[in-house]
Design a protein around this motif. Structure first.
Motif: not given
Length: 886
Positions: A230-253
């Motif tokens: 169950e913990a591994l499934k939660e980690v996969d969901q967090i990684e997906l959210k972090l990837s989306s955030y990184e794409e959003m911050l790339q343009s700001v950078k």
């Protein structure tokens, strides 16, 4: 070897709680073969101590004794000498190196292996093994010696060594657990088998409990694995959210990077503007010359004090602008290059204008000073150059500026100044010396005698006439003085003293006028041309010829200031050029003074010595000191020549054969010289020169007095010696010359000796027969005849004695003494006034002879009643009467 090892263990190491692990039979390398054993040992007690022990067989028996022990931790290096070939030699490096030779290579290798093993076990590899085979260190040989016999507590077998290596020390926790366990089983020691069975049962119980615990925990393991999924499934969901955030911050950078780059460019532009402004301000502040300064340099009045001050300030400002230290790249700017060229033009034009103006000032000074020569030519003074120096010193700072900016023009001005001033000083100094010569020689008529003449108020000296004059002897000087015109009641000697005093004053005035003139000019040159006088620094200089063939020191590159030592030389050379006529003029004046009167060299020596001493105290290397020193050498030569001339005149003296000698001329002249010298050299610096001259002169006087006395025909030798040495003694006693004390005593002795000789010789004539008679009596006594038997000799009996005595009655004696007095009076001169002294000595000698004759009569003719025809009182009356009558 086994037996030795066993014996060593038993006798040496067991009593010390040590075990012997390895042994090698060795001897010291290069020395006599005295065998000993090196032993590797460990202690049986904790902590273990490892040692290398040297054991040696005792000289008194068959037992072994422990000689020295080293701790293994002190061993730094083991050197086996050769790792390939068999070699029994090896070195052990403790506090010093010990060189050993083993009895065999096998023993050496076994011992080194044991050391290596102990190092690995106890010292953590601290020892370095050099020239040891790697195979030897990897494949450690086991010691297979026989065991120690039963009955010993310790063993030295190979199994014991491995037991040492495999043993591991228990820690505190393990020791505690074993103690608790053994306390619970008190019978463990008495019944070891029961104790072992119990331990086995307890171990089985523990194994069963462990298996049950593992089986019970399987359910919990399954639950844990589910949670991990169950913990591994939660980690996969967090990684997906972090990837989306990184794409959003790339343009700001990307936007922020652009903003940052823009800010950097703006900051860089501002920085460059500030630096550019700073450089422009630097150039404007340091390379901008005020219009007033430019006008002063171009048109400033160099004649007025205000104009000179303005030009000085402007020149200093220009120099500061030209000497500003530009930063890198400034010299590439066109504006800077143009400004520097402008400054160079201003400097060149102002330097040319300044040099031209100062040259005109030098020329004008020569014309102005010439107009004052006429009034100074009458008096014995030199013109004063102080006003000219004062006016020129206003330009001193400008000269310093010219020296640092354009040395060639500075050097040209220096040469022009020397040219103009040398001609001016030459006219002034020559006229000054001509006046001095006229004043020395007196009237124009007398001056012509010494080669001087006047023409239209301009005085010129004929040096060639001076050189033709012969040196006057003292005798000629005295005869000339006596033939001069009568000047009141002044005597010839008084006239000589007056002339010499006048010469001394004139010579002193000449030196007193020259000294401040030279010092003032030297001080002015130093201040005006900015040359150092009293400091010295090393520097490289070259010689530049001046217009008259002389040399001027200057630096290698124009525009570079002279080193201080060169500046000092330059001052001296400028002074030599300007005052080149002083030394020859002084030499001519000295020659004239010497021609007038050779005794003038005494005055000149004292005066010149004093002025040289004064000049050297101020600056020993100055022009004045050097010049006066050179002239002093000439004066000293003249003084020496004066002394030599007097000695030569003594040797050339001829006496008249028809007249009595009296006081010799050179004796009187020595008195004159000594009296004059003592008055001149009182407290003088050159007293030593006079003392040397005194010694030479007095020796010459002594020798030549004796020479003349030997040649005298009219006057007896004793009289010549007596009178002249009496005069010399009186002179030395009166003058009290310390360096001639010995000569004074010698003169007194000679005077006394010759007085006695003359008296004895003269008294032999009045009582000649009586003298001969008693000389015969004394001769008989000397031959051995007794005094009372002399009267029995036919030629010397009483009758012969009475006959001789009758020939000399009182009247005859008085007549003989009177004739003797007249003869002595003819021999002696009146100047020395020794007649009464000699007569009194003759009276004493006559009385002494009378007493001697009476004594002989009393001893040789006792009871005869024979006496002289006159008494001592008669002699005294005769002498007194004769002296009064004459």
């Amino acid at each position: 070897m086994t037996a030795i090892k066993h014996a060593l263990q038993r006798d040496i190491f067991t009593p010390n709680d040590e075990r012997l692990l390895s042994i090698v039979n060795v001897c010291k390398a290069g020395k006599k073969k005295k065998n000993c054993f090196l032993c590797a040992t460990v202690t049986t007690e904790r902590p273990v101590q490892v040692k290398v022990v040297k054991v040696k067989k005792s000289d008194k028996g068959d037992f072994y004794k422990r000689q020295i022990a080293w701790a293994l931790r002190d061993l730094a290096v083991v050197d086996a000498k050769d790792a390939i070939k068999e070699n029994p030699e090896f070195d052990l490096h403790f506090e010093k190196i010990y060189k050993w030779v083993a009895s065999s290579t096998a023993e050496k290798n076994a011992f080194i292996s044991c050391i290596w093993k102990l190092n690995q076990r106890y010292l953590r590899k601290k020892i370095d093994f050099v020239n040891v085979s790697s195979q030897l260190l990897e494949e450690l040989p086991k010691v297979t010696e026989e065991s120690v016999p039963s009955g010993e507590n310790q063993s030295v077998t190979g199994g014991d060594e491995e037991a040492v290596d495999e043993y591991q020390e228990l820690n505190a926790r393990e020791e505690q657990d074993i103690e608790i366990m053994m306390e619970g089983c008190e019978y463990a020691i008495s019944n070891a088998e029961a104790f072992a069975e119990r331990l086995s049962r307890e171990l089985q119980v523990l194994d069963g409990a462990n298996i049950q615990s593992i089986m019970a925990s399987e359910k919990q393991v399954n639950i844990l694995m589910k949670l991990l999924d169950e913990a591994l499934k939660e980690v996969d969901q967090i990684e997906l959210k972090l990837s989306s955030y990184e794409e959003m911050l790339q343009s700001v950078k990307e936007q922020m990077d652009q903003i940052s780059e823009s800010n950097h460019l703006i900051h860089l532009s501002n920085t460059n503007n500030v630096k550019l402004l700073s450089e422009i301000e630097f150039l404007v502040n340091h390379m901008d010359l005020a219009k007033g300064h430019i006008k002063a340099l171009q048109e400033g009045d160099l004649s007025s004090s205000r104009g000179i001050e303005a030009c000085t300030n402007a020149a200093d400002a220009l120099l500061q602008c030209m000497n500003v230290a530009l930063r890198p790249g400034h010299d590439m700017l066109l504006a800077v290059e143009q400004q520097q060229q402008r400054f160079s033009d201003l400097r060149e034009n102002f330097a040319r204008r300044l040099a031209s103006h100062l040259n005109n000032v030098f020329v004008q000074q020569g014309h102005d000073q010439s107009s004052t020569l006429a009034q100074h030519s009458i008096e014995l003074t030199l013109p004063n150059h102080h006003p000219f120096h004062r006016d020129l010193l206003r330009y001193a700072k400008l000269m310093e500026w010219l020296k640092s900016t354009d040395y060639r023009k500075y050097e040209g001005l220096t040469k022009n100044y020397m040219d103009y001033l040398s001609r001016l000083y030459e006219r002034e100094i020559k006229d000054f010396f001509e006046v001095a010569k006229i004043k020395m020689t007196g009237t124009t008529k007398e001056s012509k005698k010494f080669g001087l003449h006047g023409s239209s108020g301009k005085l010129t000296g004929s040096t060639s006439s001076l050189n033709k004059l012969s040196v006057q002897s003292s005798g000629n000087r005295r005869s000339q003085s006596s033939s001069l015109l009568d000047m009141g009641n002044m005597s010839a000697s008084d006239l000589d003293v007056a002339d010499r005093t006048k010469f001394d004053k004139i010579f002193e005035q000449v030196l007193s006028e020259l000294e401040p003139l030279c010092l003032a000019e030297q001080d002015f040159i130093s201040k005006f041309f900015k040359l150092q006088q009293h400091q010295s620094m090393p520097g490289t200089v070259t010689e530049a010829e001046d217009t008259d063939g002389g040399t001027l020191s200057r630096q290698h590159n124009a525009g570079t200031p002279l080193p201080v030592s060169s500046e000092k030389d330059m001052i001296r050379q400028m002074m030599i050029k300007i005052f080149r006529c002083i030394e020859p003029e002084l030499n001519n004046l000295i020659a004239l003074g010497d021609k007038i009167d050779s005794f003038n060299s005494l005055y000149m020596l004292v005066k010149m010595s004093h002025h040289v001493w004064t000049a050297q105290n101020v600056d020993p290397a100055s022009f004045l000191s050097t010049t006066l020193g050179n002239v002093l050498v000439t004066v000293k030569r003249n003084f020496d020549k004066c002394i030599s001339n007097q000695i030569r005149q003594m040797e050339e003296v001829k006496i008249s054969k028809k007249s009595k000698v009296g006081i010799l001329p050179f004796v009187a002249e020595f008195e004159e010289f000594a009296g004059l010298a003592e008055s001149i050299f009182k407290n003088a610096e050159r007293r030593g020169d006079l003392d040397k001259a005194y010694t030479k002169l007095i020796r010459g006087v002594f020798v030549n007095v004796e020479k003349v006395a030997n040649e005298s025909q009219k006057t007896p030798r004793d009289v010549v010696m007596m009178e002249n040495f009496h005069h010399i003694f009186a002179t030395l006693s009166r003058l009290k010359i310390s360096c001639l004390e010995a000569e004074k005593k010698e003169a007194k002795q000679k005077y006394t000796d010759h007085l006695q000789s003359y008296v004895i010789y003269s008294l032999g004539q009045p009582l000649e027969k009586l003298n001969h008679f008693f000389e015969g009596v004394e001769a008989r006594v000397a031959q051995g005849i007794r005094e009372e038997e002399v009267s029995y000799q036919l030629a010397f009996n009483k009758q012969e004695l009475r006959k001789v005595i009758k020939e000399y009655p009182g009247k005859e004696v008085k007549k003989g003494l009177d004739n003797l007095y007249k003869k002595v009076d003819k021999h002696l001169c009146e100047e020395e006034n020794l007649l009464q002294v000699v007569w009194h000595s003759m009276q004493d000698e006559f009385i002494r002879q009378y007493k001697h004759f009476e004594g002989l009569i009393a001893r040789c003719y006792p009871g005869s009643g024979v006496t002289m025809e006159f008494t001592i009182q008669d002699i005294l009356d005769y002498c007194s009467s004769i002296a009064q009558s004459h």
